[in-house]
Write a protein that holds these residues in place. Structure first.
Motif, PDB file in Angstrom:
ATOM      1  N   TYR A  59       7.367   8.364  -0.476  1.00 42.10           N
ATOM      2  CA  TYR A  59       6.341   9.391  -0.276  1.00 42.10           C
ATOM      3  C   TYR A  59       5.221   8.938   0.649  1.00 42.10           C
ATOM      4  O   TYR A  59       4.404   9.750   1.078  1.00 42.10           O
ATOM      5  N   ARG A  60       5.168   7.665   0.963  1.00 46.73           N
ATOM      6  CA  ARG A  60       4.052   7.163   1.778  1.00 46.73           C
ATOM      7  C   ARG A  60       3.854   7.960   3.058  1.00 46.73           C
ATOM      8  O   ARG A  60       2.747   8.417   3.321  1.00 46.73           O
ATOM      9  N   PRO A  61       4.884   8.177   3.880  1.00 45.42           N
ATOM     10  CA  PRO A  61       4.662   8.955   5.105  1.00 45.42           C
ATOM     11  C   PRO A  61       4.177  10.377   4.803  1.00 45.42           C
ATOM     12  O   PRO A  61       3.327  10.917   5.511  1.00 45.42           O
ATOM     13  N   THR A  95       0.247  12.154   5.692  1.00 47.15           N
ATOM     14  CA  THR A  95       0.057  13.353   6.509  1.00 47.15           C
ATOM     15  C   THR A  95      -0.317  14.603   5.720  1.00 47.15           C
ATOM     16  O   THR A  95      -0.810  15.557   6.304  1.00 47.15           O
ATOM     17  N   HIS A  96      -0.100  14.627   4.418  1.00 46.73           N
ATOM     18  CA  HIS A  96      -0.316  15.840   3.637  1.00 46.73           C
ATOM     19  C   HIS A  96      -1.378  15.778   2.551  1.00 46.73           C
ATOM     20  O   HIS A  96      -1.757  16.804   2.005  1.00 46.73           O
ATOM     21  N   SER A  97      -1.819  14.604   2.188  1.00 49.22           N
ATOM     22  CA  SER A  97      -2.670  14.490   1.009  1.00 49.22           C
ATOM     23  C   SER A  97      -4.151  14.454   1.347  1.00 49.22           C
ATOM     24  O   SER A  97      -4.559  13.839   2.327  1.00 49.22           O
ATOM     25  N   PRO A  98      -4.940  15.097   0.482  1.00 54.28           N
ATOM     26  CA  PRO A  98      -6.399  14.893   0.608  1.00 54.28           C
ATOM     27  C   PRO A  98      -6.722  13.442   0.247  1.00 54.28           C
ATOM     28  O   PRO A  98      -6.033  12.843  -0.565  1.00 54.28           O
ATOM     29  N   SER A 151       0.838  -1.195   0.000  1.00 49.44           N
ATOM     30  CA  SER A 151       0.000   0.000   0.000  1.00 49.44           C
ATOM     31  C   SER A 151       0.876   1.248   0.000  1.00 49.44           C
ATOM     32  O   SER A 151       1.921   1.281   0.654  1.00 49.44           O
ATOM     33  N   VAL A 152       0.423   2.271  -0.723  1.00 50.73           N
ATOM     34  CA  VAL A 152       1.135   3.550  -0.717  1.00 50.73           C
ATOM     35  C   VAL A 152       0.487   4.529   0.265  1.00 50.73           C
ATOM     36  O   VAL A 152       0.936   5.656   0.404  1.00 50.73           O
ATOM     37  N   GLY A 153      -0.581   4.121   0.919  1.00 49.02           N
ATOM     38  CA  GLY A 153      -1.183   4.959   1.943  1.00 49.02           C
ATOM     39  C   GLY A 153      -2.262   5.899   1.454  1.00 49.02           C
ATOM     40  O   GLY A 153      -2.688   6.790   2.182  1.00 49.02           O
ATOM     41  N   HIS A 154      -2.712   5.721   0.228  1.00 47.11           N
ATOM     42  CA  HIS A 154      -3.785   6.555  -0.318  1.00 47.11           C
ATOM     43  C   HIS A 154      -4.777   5.638  -1.023  1.00 47.11           C
ATOM     44  O   HIS A 154      -4.389   4.913  -1.951  1.00 47.11           O
ATOM     45  N   PRO A 155      -6.045   5.664  -0.615  1.00 47.90           N
ATOM     46  CA  PRO A 155      -7.026   4.717  -1.169  1.00 47.90           C
ATOM     47  C   PRO A 155      -7.151   4.750  -2.695  1.00 47.90           C
ATOM     48  O   PRO A 155      -7.230   3.698  -3.324  1.00 47.90           O
TER      49      PRO A 155
END
Length: 147
Positions: free
Chosen positions: A134-136, A140-143, A16-20
């Motif tokens: 970029y995952r972290p 914390t920064h992405s919509p 997972s990259v942390g963004h759905p």
């Protein structure tokens, strides 16, 4: 040299990259790789070119969305990330030429095996290497909305 054994890995939360939205697009690419793997195992050369076309289109869309999301959250390494994406875009052009070169059945199957291995290898290395950086930041920064 990359192995040409077809081995598609199923999507898992471990990559997972942390963004759905991005995870969904990456999963779509993995799913298409599994479809191509099955097609090659069935020796169905007639379906291969169309399936790779769908894969390349889906991959291109995933790269575009990722770049837009990284830009929206002011990711500081965006230009470097785009450069890496541009490299795979050039690979896609070469892969398309290889598939469209008018090969006989056996050669098309061999070409499909090689390209499948290269796409799978690039995708896994990219997600686990470059995208992991970029995952972290993304978390914390992405919509959380898709573009």
């Amino acid at each position: 040299m990359l192995s040409t054994d077809l081995t598609s890995l199923p999507w898992s939360s471990e990559i997972s990259v942390g963004h759905p939205a991005l995870d969904g697009l990456n999963k779509d690419v993995f799913d298409l790789l599994a479809v191509i793997e099955s097609t090659v195992h069935r020796d169905d050369a007639e379906s291969i070119v169309g399936q790779f076309s769908q894969l390349f289109s889906t991959l291109s869309h995933a790269l575009d969305v990722e770049e837009k999301l990284l830009g929206a959250c002011d990711y500081p390494e965006l230009e470097c990330h785009i450069t890496i994406h541009d490299q795979v875009r050039s690979y896609v052009h070469a892969w398309k030429r290889s598939l469209g070169a008018g090969h006989n059945h056996a050669h098309l199957i061999r070409t499909a095996r090689r390209i499948h291995a290269e796409v799978t290898s690039w995708l896994i290395q990219h997600i686990q290497g470059v995208d992991a950086l970029y995952r972290p930041y993304m978390v914390t920064h992405s919509p959380l909305t898709a573009i």
